[in-house]
Write an enzyme that holds these catalytic residues in place. Structure first.
Site, mmCIF file in Angstrom:
data_model
loop_
_atom_site.group_PDB
_atom_site.id
_atom_site.type_symbol
_atom_site.label_atom_id
_atom_site.label_comp_id
_atom_site.label_asym_id
_atom_site.label_seq_id
_atom_site.Cartn_x
_atom_site.Cartn_y
_atom_site.Cartn_z
ATOM 1 N N HIS A 1 -27.812 24.557 13.362
ATOM 2 C CA HIS A 1 -27.343 23.289 13.935
ATOM 3 C C HIS A 1 -28.471 22.618 14.724
ATOM 4 O O HIS A 1 -28.614 21.395 14.707
ATOM 5 C CB HIS A 1 -26.126 23.535 14.831
ATOM 6 C CG HIS A 1 -24.938 24.082 14.079
ATOM 7 N ND1 HIS A 1 -24.531 23.562 12.874
ATOM 8 C CD2 HIS A 1 -24.092 25.112 14.351
ATOM 9 C CE1 HIS A 1 -23.476 24.249 12.435
ATOM 10 N NE2 HIS A 1 -23.194 25.196 13.311
ATOM 11 N N ASP B 1 -24.141 18.746 5.687
ATOM 12 C CA ASP B 1 -23.625 20.103 5.465
ATOM 13 C C ASP B 1 -24.764 21.062 5.121
ATOM 14 O O ASP B 1 -25.772 20.660 4.528
ATOM 15 C CB ASP B 1 -22.594 20.065 4.324
ATOM 16 C CG ASP B 1 -21.708 21.298 4.337
ATOM 17 O OD1 ASP B 1 -21.577 21.951 5.396
ATOM 18 O OD2 ASP B 1 -21.137 21.622 3.269
ATOM 19 N N LEU C 1 -30.834 -0.623 13.728
ATOM 20 C CA LEU C 1 -29.969 0.327 13.009
ATOM 21 C C LEU C 1 -28.719 0.575 13.835
ATOM 22 O O LEU C 1 -28.795 0.747 15.052
ATOM 23 C CB LEU C 1 -30.707 1.665 12.807
ATOM 24 C CG LEU C 1 -29.888 2.783 12.138
ATOM 25 C CD1 LEU C 1 -29.672 2.471 10.649
ATOM 26 C CD2 LEU C 1 -30.577 4.149 12.271
HETATM 27 C C1 IPE Z 1 -17.790 18.875 6.779
HETATM 28 O O1 IPE Z 1 -18.435 20.083 6.603
HETATM 29 C C2 IPE Z 1 -17.871 18.459 8.209
HETATM 30 C C3 IPE Z 1 -19.201 18.199 8.704
HETATM 31 C C4 IPE Z 1 -20.314 18.184 8.021
HETATM 32 C C5 IPE Z 1 -19.284 17.889 10.098
HETATM 33 P P1 IPE Z 1 -17.627 21.451 6.551
HETATM 34 O O2 IPE Z 1 -18.617 22.505 6.288
HETATM 35 O O3 IPE Z 1 -16.779 21.594 7.771
HETATM 36 O O4 IPE Z 1 -16.660 21.202 5.308
HETATM 37 P P2 IPE Z 1 -15.955 22.207 4.316
HETATM 38 O O5 IPE Z 1 -15.202 23.211 5.172
HETATM 39 O O6 IPE Z 1 -17.018 22.870 3.512
HETATM 40 O O7 IPE Z 1 -15.060 21.337 3.482
HETATM 41 C C1 IPE Z 2 -22.632 21.348 8.843
HETATM 42 O O1 IPE Z 2 -23.121 22.590 8.529
HETATM 43 C C2 IPE Z 2 -22.441 21.138 10.318
HETATM 44 C C3 IPE Z 2 -21.034 21.222 10.747
HETATM 45 C C4 IPE Z 2 -20.003 21.288 9.965
HETATM 46 C C5 IPE Z 2 -20.805 21.220 12.168
HETATM 47 P P1 IPE Z 2 -22.188 23.836 8.379
HETATM 48 O O2 IPE Z 2 -22.058 24.495 9.719
HETATM 49 O O3 IPE Z 2 -20.897 23.481 7.742
HETATM 50 O O4 IPE Z 2 -23.058 24.726 7.431
HETATM 51 P P2 IPE Z 2 -22.558 25.625 6.229
HETATM 52 O O5 IPE Z 2 -21.766 24.764 5.292
HETATM 53 O O6 IPE Z 2 -21.734 26.722 6.819
HETATM 54 O O7 IPE Z 2 -23.820 26.113 5.609
HETATM 55 MG MG MG Z 3 -20.254 23.475 5.803
#
Ligand code: IPE
Ligand code: IPE
Ligand code: MG
Length: 231
Positions: free
Chosen positions: A35, A18, A129
């Site tokens: 990303h 995240d 792995l």
């Molecule tokens: C969880 O992250 C999903 C992934 C890392 C792929 P999100 O950013 O979607 O989760 P929430 O919305 O903060 O719970």
């Molecule tokens: C995690 O990063 C990747 C996915 C959920 C696809 P986020 O896109 O959720 O990044 P934040 O949480 O908005 O910073």
């Molecule tokens: Mg996120």
């Protein structure tokens, strides 16, 4: 399936990757740039994992709820996944990394399910792995699907049908500062140790994985029992 000793090749570490969006926004970049940088972090972390004692690494890349994001961001994530498979499969095979994907495949863009299957087939011999990427994944949906296939008589049998024999998670890491599970591996993390890092995923590296594992090695896992008598 509780202790790490059941994993012949090492620990099962799972990571909720995240913080990509916030990493990019903080730099005045579009979220998709975050990303893209996140994919680099996957490469660094996966390559360092085996030497740190990790046998299975499950990464949350796209949740079943992430379809709620703007279509352009979703399309960007799908094309990054496609590119990752195209560019990384050979390297994964060479480094003994077996790639498998968990989650639904029937809602993915055309061509992607076939690309996933090809990458899985090409890396099937990897023994260093087991890298599992969760795409269009929801733990609750996975549990429902396993239950719909028939309820086995034991936790162990149900767990096997859910995870294909991959042992339960030993250590769950979430980067990006949030402290929640967001529907990731709910069954498999029943006794996982939890490690929350404030590092945004694109900045997460082998040193952070090593620090999480050091933290893990200091934890006392009891699985509901008592502290083992001092040796
Ligand atoms: C969880 O992250 C999903 C992934 C890392 C792929 P999100 O950013 O979607 O989760 P929430 O919305 O903060 O719970
Ligand atoms: C995690 O990063 C990747 C996915 C959920 C696809 P986020 O896109 O959720 O990044 P934040 O949480 O908005 O910073
Ligand atoms: Mg996120």
């Amino acid at each position: 399936m509780q202790s790490s000793s059941k994993t012949p090749t090492g620990l099962h570490v799972a990571a909720i990757m995240d913080g990509n969006g916030r990493w990019a926004t903080a730099r005045g970049l579009p979220r998709t740039a975050g990303h893209r940088a996140g994919v680099e972090a996957i490469r660094r972390v996966a390559e360092a994992a085996p030497d740190l004692g990790v046998g299975a690494l499950t990464l949350f890349a796209f949740s079943a709820d992430n379809w709620r994001r703007p279509p352009a961001e979703v399309a960007g994530l799908m094309s990054l996944l496609r590119r990752y498979l195209r560019h990384e499969t050979g390297r994964l095979a060479r480094t003994g990394t077996r790639l498998t994907v968990i989650g639904r495949r029937d809602r993915l863009p055309r061509g992607l399910p076939d690309a996933l299957a090809r990458a899985e087939a090409e890396t099937a011999g990897g023994e260093r792995l087991h890298l599992r990427i969760a795409v269009d994944y929801s733990a609750r949906d996975a549990i429902l699907a396993a239950a719909a296939a028939g309820i086995p008589a034991s936790r162990e049998a149900f767990g096997r049908s859910l995870s294909g024999g991959v042992p339960d998670v030993d250590l769950l890491i979430r980067s990006g500062g949030e402290k929640r599970l967001s529907d990731f591996l709910l069954w498999e993390c029943a006794y996982a140790e939890l490690h929350f890092s404030d590092r945004m995923w694109p900045d997460f590296g082998p040193e952070d994985l090593a620090a999480a594992l050091r933290d893990f090695s200091g934890r006392e896992r009891r699985f509901g029992g008592l502290v083992p008598a001092a040796a």
